[in-house]
Design an enzyme around this catalytic site. Structure first.
Site, PDB file in Angstrom:
ATOM      1  N   VAL A  54      -9.917  -0.177 -36.205  1.00  0.00           N
ATOM      2  CA  VAL A  54     -11.377  -0.275 -36.202  1.00  0.00           C
ATOM      3  C   VAL A  54     -11.965   0.474 -37.396  1.00  0.00           C
ATOM      4  CG1 VAL A  54     -13.472   0.370 -34.937  1.00  0.00           C
ATOM      5  CG2 VAL A  54     -11.514  -0.591 -33.699  1.00  0.00           C
ATOM      6  N   LEU A  77     -13.440  -6.122 -32.279  1.00  0.00           N
ATOM      7  CA  LEU A  77     -12.519  -6.832 -33.181  1.00  0.00           C
ATOM      8  C   LEU A  77     -11.133  -6.960 -32.560  1.00  0.00           C
ATOM      9  CD1 LEU A  77     -10.365  -4.742 -34.718  1.00  0.00           C
ATOM     10  CD2 LEU A  77     -12.366  -4.195 -36.058  1.00  0.00           C
ATOM     11  N   LYS A  96     -18.016  -2.749 -23.163  1.00  0.00           N
ATOM     12  CA  LYS A  96     -16.716  -2.936 -23.804  1.00  0.00           C
ATOM     13  C   LYS A  96     -15.575  -3.025 -22.789  1.00  0.00           C
ATOM     14  CE  LYS A  96     -13.247  -2.877 -26.628  1.00  0.00           C
ATOM     15  NZ  LYS A  96     -12.852  -1.938 -27.639  1.00  0.00           N
ATOM     16  N   PHE A 133      -8.315 -17.423 -23.120  1.00  0.00           N
ATOM     17  CA  PHE A 133      -7.682 -16.394 -22.294  1.00  0.00           C
ATOM     18  C   PHE A 133      -7.232 -16.900 -20.927  1.00  0.00           C
ATOM     19  CE2 PHE A 133      -7.676 -12.393 -24.657  1.00  0.00           C
ATOM     20  CZ  PHE A 133      -8.219 -12.903 -25.827  1.00  0.00           C
ATOM     21  N   CYS A 191      -5.520  -2.056 -26.388  1.00  0.00           N
ATOM     22  CA  CYS A 191      -6.821  -2.112 -25.702  1.00  0.00           C
ATOM     23  C   CYS A 191      -6.739  -2.494 -24.225  1.00  0.00           C
ATOM     24  CB  CYS A 191      -7.751  -3.073 -26.429  1.00  0.00           C
ATOM     25  SG  CYS A 191      -8.297  -2.427 -28.012  1.00  0.00           S
ATOM     26  N   LYS A 218      -5.065  -0.041 -21.695  1.00  0.00           N
ATOM     27  CA  LYS A 218      -5.793   1.233 -21.636  1.00  0.00           C
ATOM     28  C   LYS A 218      -7.195   1.047 -21.040  1.00  0.00           C
ATOM     29  CE  LYS A 218      -6.872   3.142 -25.484  1.00  0.00           C
ATOM     30  NZ  LYS A 218      -6.538   3.584 -26.821  1.00  0.00           N
TER      31      LYS A 218
HETATM   32  C1  UDX Z   1      -8.642  -7.188 -27.409  1.00  0.00           C
HETATM   33  C2  UDX Z   1      -9.993  -7.934 -27.300  1.00  0.00           C
HETATM   34  O1  UDX Z   1      -9.757  -9.350 -27.375  1.00  0.00           O
HETATM   35  C3  UDX Z   1     -10.933  -7.468 -28.410  1.00  0.00           C
HETATM   36  O2  UDX Z   1     -12.198  -8.088 -28.255  1.00  0.00           O
HETATM   37  C4  UDX Z   1     -11.075  -5.947 -28.295  1.00  0.00           C
HETATM   38  O3  UDX Z   1     -11.906  -5.418 -29.277  1.00  0.00           O
HETATM   39  C5  UDX Z   1      -9.719  -5.277 -28.401  1.00  0.00           C
HETATM   40  O4  UDX Z   1      -8.867  -5.793 -27.370  1.00  0.00           O
HETATM   41  P1  UDX Z   1      -6.467  -7.361 -28.966  1.00  0.00           P
HETATM   42  O5  UDX Z   1      -5.926  -6.206 -28.184  1.00  0.00           O
HETATM   43  O6  UDX Z   1      -6.357  -7.337 -30.445  1.00  0.00           O
HETATM   44  O7  UDX Z   1      -8.029  -7.586 -28.646  1.00  0.00           O
HETATM   45  O8  UDX Z   1      -5.682  -8.665 -28.438  1.00  0.00           O
HETATM   46  P2  UDX Z   1      -6.046 -10.049 -27.734  1.00  0.00           P
HETATM   47  O9  UDX Z   1      -6.049 -11.120 -28.726  1.00  0.00           O
HETATM   48  O10 UDX Z   1      -7.247  -9.939 -26.873  1.00  0.00           O
HETATM   49  O11 UDX Z   1      -4.746 -10.234 -26.818  1.00  0.00           O
HETATM   50  C6  UDX Z   1      -4.393  -9.263 -25.816  1.00  0.00           C
HETATM   51  C7  UDX Z   1      -3.130  -9.644 -25.105  1.00  0.00           C
HETATM   52  O12 UDX Z   1      -3.341 -10.735 -24.234  1.00  0.00           O
HETATM   53  C8  UDX Z   1      -1.970 -10.063 -26.019  1.00  0.00           C
HETATM   54  O13 UDX Z   1      -0.795  -9.460 -25.539  1.00  0.00           O
HETATM   55  C9  UDX Z   1      -1.932 -11.587 -25.882  1.00  0.00           C
HETATM   56  O14 UDX Z   1      -0.649 -12.089 -26.107  1.00  0.00           O
HETATM   57  C10 UDX Z   1      -2.362 -11.748 -24.441  1.00  0.00           C
HETATM   58  N1  UDX Z   1      -3.001 -13.051 -24.129  1.00  0.00           N
HETATM   59  C11 UDX Z   1      -4.201 -13.393 -24.709  1.00  0.00           C
HETATM   60  C12 UDX Z   1      -2.419 -13.908 -23.193  1.00  0.00           C
HETATM   61  O15 UDX Z   1      -1.341 -13.620 -22.645  1.00  0.00           O
HETATM   62  N2  UDX Z   1      -3.061 -15.077 -22.864  1.00  0.00           N
HETATM   63  C13 UDX Z   1      -4.261 -15.432 -23.395  1.00  0.00           C
HETATM   64  O16 UDX Z   1      -4.794 -16.490 -23.015  1.00  0.00           O
HETATM   65  C14 UDX Z   1      -4.841 -14.575 -24.369  1.00  0.00           C
END
Ligand code: UDX
Length: 464
Positions: free
Chosen positions: A15, A156, A238, A283, A294, A297
């Site tokens: 960040v 982000l 958040k 998602f 993220c 936690k």
């Molecule tokens: C997340 C939030 O999306 C973001 O907005 C926030 O600021 C920080 O946390 P990030 O941790 O970078 O972002 O990853 P993200 O793309 O959200 O994926 C999180 C986890 O979920 C990954 O392990 C991904 O593989 C998993 N995932 C995501 C799935 O298993 N299925 C999905 O449909 C989407």
């Protein structure tokens, strides 16, 4: 003409450094402050100290122009600054609550060095109620300091951090002080204006170069993407947003298990479910589950802060439990198809928690590799970016391979644990002759079943 505020960003992680590099390129004078001299030295040399697509180019440009000033000194940066963004880490406490030690020590260093009128902006994710306590702490450390405090949660995503910073889907700001809110919003308005004029095709990084085509830039006017609210509301946005996304994934994974038993295909099911505009397709991709710095936690942090307020959140407990079960679910799939797991040679492809990053925090892929080893399998693993980072959490008996081919060579089963493009684009047909068995588990549902079957493997996804 109004002069631009001078900014300090404390903490140079995903960040902090991304924000600092973007703000500096947008014409702000920005101090990037970190207590780790090694990180600051790397930034000074015009590079990021972690892998994030396109960021090196932004950092080097910003350092070259002199707008980005990396430093370990609070004395050199804070007194000059009108706005300071706190972006320090919040590691886990053993009970799942976030450790706020760095947040408080950053606030203390800011309080000791700030000049009157400073706006302290909290970007790190903190439990609801923390801002109010931090304000009291700053006032205690520097009783005469006139300051404002704003919560500005960051959304982000790793792997597209720059794109998200340039193309903010929302700006959430919360404070008692309306004037301070406006000051923060005007910084982001300047970033939005700057982002409109960038020629993205100039960037060599694949993601940045293509991301505007993959995820189109928001057409909603910027002012409609700004949400001004109370301090506690902003803090709660958040974690609630991340908890809801984690919930969606865990929901998809629960239905995926049912789909497997009922001979349905989870991708088809979620295509149908997600097409309802009230639900949305994002998602709802079933797979090995969620990890990263993220979601785990934020979810455990939300559960523990809710407990403090006397509010149980069984819905989130269930999401965590569902997520934990996905590793065993995949191990069981492999065991069943082989009739046992002891001494079985398994190739685990992918170690980072998601593609496009070398981040391995709370990676489900690493948990899977370790679990397979625990159950007696002989495990080899490969990741296009995260090999070094994985070493700490990976059982040392899991052998690291230098390439996909080396990893799958002579294996009895292959598991795709992270959906890297490298695995999707691999020529599995020509690879098959080097592989011993035919078990292929696509634990991210990211490959084409027919292509894997044509290559001679028995394809198994999650929920299909
Ligand atoms: C997340 C939030 O999306 C973001 O907005 C926030 O600021 C920080 O946390 P990030 O941790 O970078 O972002 O990853 P993200 O793309 O959200 O994926 C999180 C986890 O979920 C990954 O392990 C991904 O593989 C998993 N995932 C995501 C799935 O298993 N299925 C999905 O449909 C989407």
């Amino acid at each position: 003409m109004e002069t631009k505020p001078i900014i300090s960003i404390v903490g140079t992680g995903y960040v902090g450094l991304t924000s600092a590099a973007v703000l500096a390129n947008a014409g702000f004078k920005v101090f990037a402050v970190d207590i780790d001299p090694k990180k600051i030295d790397i930034i000074k040399s015009g590079k990021s100290h972690f892998f994030e697509g396109g960021l090196d180019e932004f950092v080097s440009k910003a350092v070259e122009t002199g707008n980005l000033l990396p430093t370990i000194s609070f004395k050199e940066s804070i007194p000059e600054s009108n706005i300071v963004f706190s972006c320090v880490g919040t590691p886990d406490n053993p009970d799942g609550s976030p450790n706020l030690e760095y947040i408080y020590s950053a606030a203390e260093s800011i309080a000791k060095n700030a000049k009157d009128g400073i706006v302290v902006v909290q970007k790190s994710t903190v439990p609801v109620g923390t801002g109010r306590k931090l304000m009291a702490h700053i006032a205690k450390v520097s009783p005469d300091l006139k300051f404002s405090y704003v919560s500005n949660p960051e959304f982000l995503r790793e792997g597209s951090a720059l794109f998200d910073t340039l193309n903010m889907d929302r700006v959430v700001v919360g404070s008692d002080d309306k004037e301070a809110l406006e000051k923060v919003v005007s910084v982001f308005t300047a970033v939005n204006d700057f982002a409109q004029d960038i020629d993205y095709s100039e960037f060599s990084d694949y993601r940045l170069n293509n991301v505007s085509k993959i995820t189109p830039f928001s057409k909603t006017p910027f002012s409609e993407r700004v949400f001004k609210m109370g301090l506690e509301s902003a803090e709660l946005v958040k974690v609630s947003a991340n908890a809801f996304l984690a919930l969606k994934i865990s929901f998809a994974n629960s239905i995926a298990k049912l789909a497997e038993k009922a001979d349905a295909d989870i991708v088809e099911v979620m295509n149908g479910v997600g097409s309802d505009f009230r639900i949305g397709r994002a998602f709802l991709y079933a797979g090995l589950g969620w990890g990263g710095g993220c979601f785990p936690k934020d979810v455990s942090g939300l559960i523990s802060v809710a407990e403090e307020y006397g509010v149980p959140l069984p819905i989130m407990d269930a999401a965590v439990e569902e997520n934990q079960s996905m590793v065993d679910h995949v191990v069981e799939k492999i065991r069943k198809s082989n009739g046992g797991i002891s001494k079985m040679k398994v190739a685990v492809l992918g170690l980072s928690f998601k593609p496009g990053t070398s981040d391995v925090r709370k990676s489900q892929a690493i948990k899977l590799a370790n679990k397979l080893h625990e159950k007696g399998a002989i495990v080899k693993a490969f990741d296009p970016q995260a090999m070094e980072e994985a070493k700490e959490d990976l059982n040392r008996n899991v052998e690291l391979s230098g390439s996909i081919s080396e990893c799958v060579n002579c294996s009895d089963a292959i598991v795709v644990a992270t959906d890297w493009n490298e695995f999707k684009e691999h020529n599995w047909k020509s690879e098959k002759k080097n592989v011993n068995g035919n078990i292929f588990v696509d634990a991210r549902n990211c490959l084409k079943a027919s292509e894997i079957q044509d290559a001679g493997f028995e394809y198994m996804g999650i929920g299909r």
